[in-house]
Design a protein around this motif. Structure first.
Motif, PDB file in Angstrom:
ATOM      1  N   LYS A 154       0.845  -1.193   0.000  1.00 20.58           N
ATOM      2  CA  LYS A 154       0.000   0.000   0.000  1.00 20.58           C
ATOM      3  C   LYS A 154       0.883   1.247   0.000  1.00 20.58           C
ATOM      4  N   LEU A 155       0.421   2.290  -0.665  1.00 23.50           N
ATOM      5  CA  LEU A 155       1.182   3.530  -0.678  1.00 23.50           C
ATOM      6  C   LEU A 155       1.290   4.121   0.721  1.00 23.50           C
ATOM      7  N   THR A 156       2.493   4.462   1.121  1.00 26.25           N
ATOM      8  CA  THR A 156       2.693   5.212   2.358  1.00 26.25           C
ATOM      9  C   THR A 156       2.337   6.669   2.103  1.00 26.25           C
ATOM     10  N   ASP A 157       2.348   7.478   3.153  1.00 27.17           N
ATOM     11  CA  ASP A 157       2.140   8.911   2.959  1.00 27.17           C
ATOM     12  C   ASP A 157       3.145   9.451   1.952  1.00 27.17           C
ATOM     13  N   LEU A 158       4.404   9.114   2.154  1.00 31.46           N
ATOM     14  CA  LEU A 158       5.471   9.609   1.286  1.00 31.46           C
ATOM     15  C   LEU A 158       5.241   9.157  -0.157  1.00 31.46           C
ATOM     16  N   GLY A 159       4.886   7.891  -0.345  1.00 30.79           N
ATOM     17  CA  GLY A 159       4.649   7.380  -1.683  1.00 30.79           C
ATOM     18  C   GLY A 159       3.496   8.075  -2.377  1.00 30.79           C
ATOM     19  N   SER A 160       2.423   8.310  -1.638  1.00 33.80           N
ATOM     20  CA  SER A 160       1.270   8.994  -2.209  1.00 33.80           C
ATOM     21  C   SER A 160       1.601  10.438  -2.551  1.00 33.80           C
ATOM     22  N   TRP A 161       2.330  11.103  -1.680  1.00 34.44           N
ATOM     23  CA  TRP A 161       2.741  12.489  -1.973  1.00 34.44           C
ATOM     24  C   TRP A 161       3.584  12.540  -3.231  1.00 34.44           C
ATOM     25  N   TYR A 162       4.467  11.572  -3.397  1.00 34.34           N
ATOM     26  CA  TYR A 162       5.348  11.568  -4.563  1.00 34.34           C
ATOM     27  C   TYR A 162       4.548  11.433  -5.864  1.00 34.34           C
ATOM     28  N   LEU A 163       3.429  10.725  -5.805  1.00 27.02           N
ATOM     29  CA  LEU A 163       2.584  10.559  -6.981  1.00 27.02           C
ATOM     30  C   LEU A 163       1.582  11.700  -7.139  1.00 27.02           C
ATOM     31  N   GLY A 164       1.629  12.673  -6.219  1.00 23.49           N
ATOM     32  CA  GLY A 164       0.719  13.808  -6.294  1.00 23.49           C
ATOM     33  C   GLY A 164      -0.568  13.630  -5.516  1.00 23.49           C
ATOM     34  N   GLY A 165      -0.619  12.632  -4.614  1.00 28.27           N
ATOM     35  CA  GLY A 165      -1.821  12.357  -3.843  1.00 28.27           C
ATOM     36  C   GLY A 165      -1.752  12.894  -2.426  1.00 28.27           C
ATOM     37  N   ALA A 166      -2.728  12.511  -1.622  1.00 27.83           N
ATOM     38  CA  ALA A 166      -2.820  12.947  -0.223  1.00 27.83           C
ATOM     39  C   ALA A 166      -2.241  11.874   0.694  1.00 27.83           C
ATOM     40  N   ALA A 167      -2.059  12.230   1.949  1.00 21.52           N
ATOM     41  CA  ALA A 167      -1.576  11.271   2.941  1.00 21.52           C
ATOM     42  C   ALA A 167      -2.533  10.090   3.035  1.00 21.52           C
ATOM     43  N   THR A 168      -1.974   8.889   3.194  1.00 22.09           N
ATOM     44  CA  THR A 168      -2.788   7.682   3.265  1.00 22.09           C
ATOM     45  C   THR A 168      -2.958   7.170   4.685  1.00 22.09           C
ATOM     46  N   GLY A 169      -2.051   7.544   5.571  1.00 22.06           N
ATOM     47  CA  GLY A 169      -2.071   7.009   6.921  1.00 22.06           C
ATOM     48  C   GLY A 169      -1.495   5.615   7.025  1.00 22.06           C
ATOM     49  N   ASN A 170      -0.984   5.072   5.934  1.00 14.58           N
ATOM     50  CA  ASN A 170      -0.396   3.730   5.945  1.00 14.58           C
ATOM     51  C   ASN A 170       1.041   3.801   6.471  1.00 14.58           C
ATOM     52  N   ILE A 171       1.307   3.075   7.545  1.00 15.29           N
ATOM     53  CA  ILE A 171       2.607   3.115   8.205  1.00 15.29           C
ATOM     54  C   ILE A 171       3.487   1.978   7.702  1.00 15.29           C
ATOM     55  N   PRO A 172       4.693   2.273   7.215  1.00 14.53           N
ATOM     56  CA  PRO A 172       5.581   1.200   6.738  1.00 14.53           C
ATOM     57  C   PRO A 172       6.231   0.456   7.890  1.00 14.53           C
ATOM     58  N   HIS A 173       6.473  -0.812   7.682  1.00 15.69           N
ATOM     59  CA  HIS A 173       7.167  -1.635   8.670  1.00 15.69           C
ATOM     60  C   HIS A 173       8.246  -2.443   7.949  1.00 15.69           C
ATOM     61  N   GLY A 174       9.310  -2.729   8.671  1.00 15.26           N
ATOM     62  CA  GLY A 174      10.388  -3.524   8.099  1.00 15.26           C
ATOM     63  C   GLY A 174      10.077  -5.003   8.133  1.00 15.26           C
TER      64      GLY A 174
END
Length: 303
Positions: free
Chosen positions: A259-279
């Protein structure tokens, strides 16, 4: 001069986009394939994505984007090659829109970090044989993409000295891993050294830092790149799942579930997703950039 750019960049305050982030035609994709989750590829060409170009460290386009009209392919001569010129001219003859090429991924770096580890004089000779002839076809040529370490500066100087005026680069790629202040300073130094060339930032991230720091870095750097005219293209290094990230899970644009993280969505021109990345739980990340490049090189050589 670089201190001036640093001072100006510090005026950019980090922000969080709760609505759609500003779009930018400068943004491209550093494509890192995931054979276990090939459906992730469709994220980068979705209708909501404003990415305009991509590269994959190779001379031939990726099958995942063969039907895409959104992403322009930018070939790269990663290391020492005798087929790059033929590969690119064949694509042009078959109607492909090849406007730019990249050269020599981190030649001052070693294989452990994905560097092509090529001596500057060897690279100069290879450039003149495989890249310089593309100038006559209207293709704009990227200088070698050295690391952001001091060794990169020295290597690039040695490269142009070895070229003896026969390597006519149109733009200079920049790589940076670290905080925003370091990035802004490095951009200023490169600009001062190569004022006649435009600039592409073809790899960058703030690696192995807390999530808030990674997000702040992204927002500051994207604003910085978009406001500077001589930076014409940039591509964030993070187009993979957080569980396989070799720059830390918080730098990835996808969560471990794709799922797109906030950063990933911003990079594509979208809004924050609230999805938190985990290792990756209980184990190390399963890839390194060098392993990817070795795999890709073996695939491309067999095509």
């Amino acid at each position: 001069m670089h201190s001036y750019f640093l001072l100006q960049s510090l005026l950019l305050l980090p922000c969080v986009y709760t609505q759609n982030a500003p779009s930018s035609s400068k943004r491209g994709l550093v494509y890192v394939p995931n054979t276990k989750h090939m459906s992730d590829d469709s994220i980068w060409t979705s209708e909501s994505s404003d990415l305009t170009w991509y590269y994959n460290y190779g001379s031939k386009p990726s099958p995942a984007f063969s039907n895409s009209t959104k992403l322009q392919f930018v070939p790269m001569l990663w290391g020492s090659s005798t087929t790059f010129l033929n590969d690119v001219t064949s694509q042009i003859e078959n109607g492909a829109n090849i406007s730019y090429v990249l050269a020599f991924n981190e030649p001052d770096g070693g294989g452990a970090t994905g560097g092509s580890a090529i001596p500057a004089d060897t690279a100069a000779a290879t450039w003149q044989r495989e890249i310089e002839p593309l100038k006559k076809l209207g293709v704009k040529l990227g200088a070698p993409a050295v690391t952001g370490a001091p060794s990169g500066k020295v290597w690039l100087q040695n490269f142009f000295n070895a070229c003896k005026g026969n390597c006519s680069a149109d733009f200079i790629p920049v790589h940076w891993y670290g905080n925003f202040e370091g990035l802004a300073s490095h951009v200023g130094e490169v600009r001062a050294a190569y004022q006649n060339l435009t600039m592409w930032v073809t790899e960058y991230a703030n690696n192995n830092v807390p999530l808030e720091d990674s997000q702040s870095f992204y927002n500051q750097s994207s604003q910085f790149f978009d406001r500077i005219d001589y930076i014409t293209h940039y591509s964030y290094f993070g187009s993979f799942r957080s569980s396989v990230s070799n720059v830390g899970p918080n730098a990835a644009m996808l969560t471990e579930k794709g799922k797109l993280t906030d950063l990933g969505s911003w990079y594509l021109g979208g809004a924050a997703t609230g999805n938190i990345p985990h290792g990756a739980a209980g184990r190390n990340a399963i890839f390194t950039s060098s392993a990817i490049l070795i795999l890709l090189t073996s695939i491309w050589s067999s095509i």
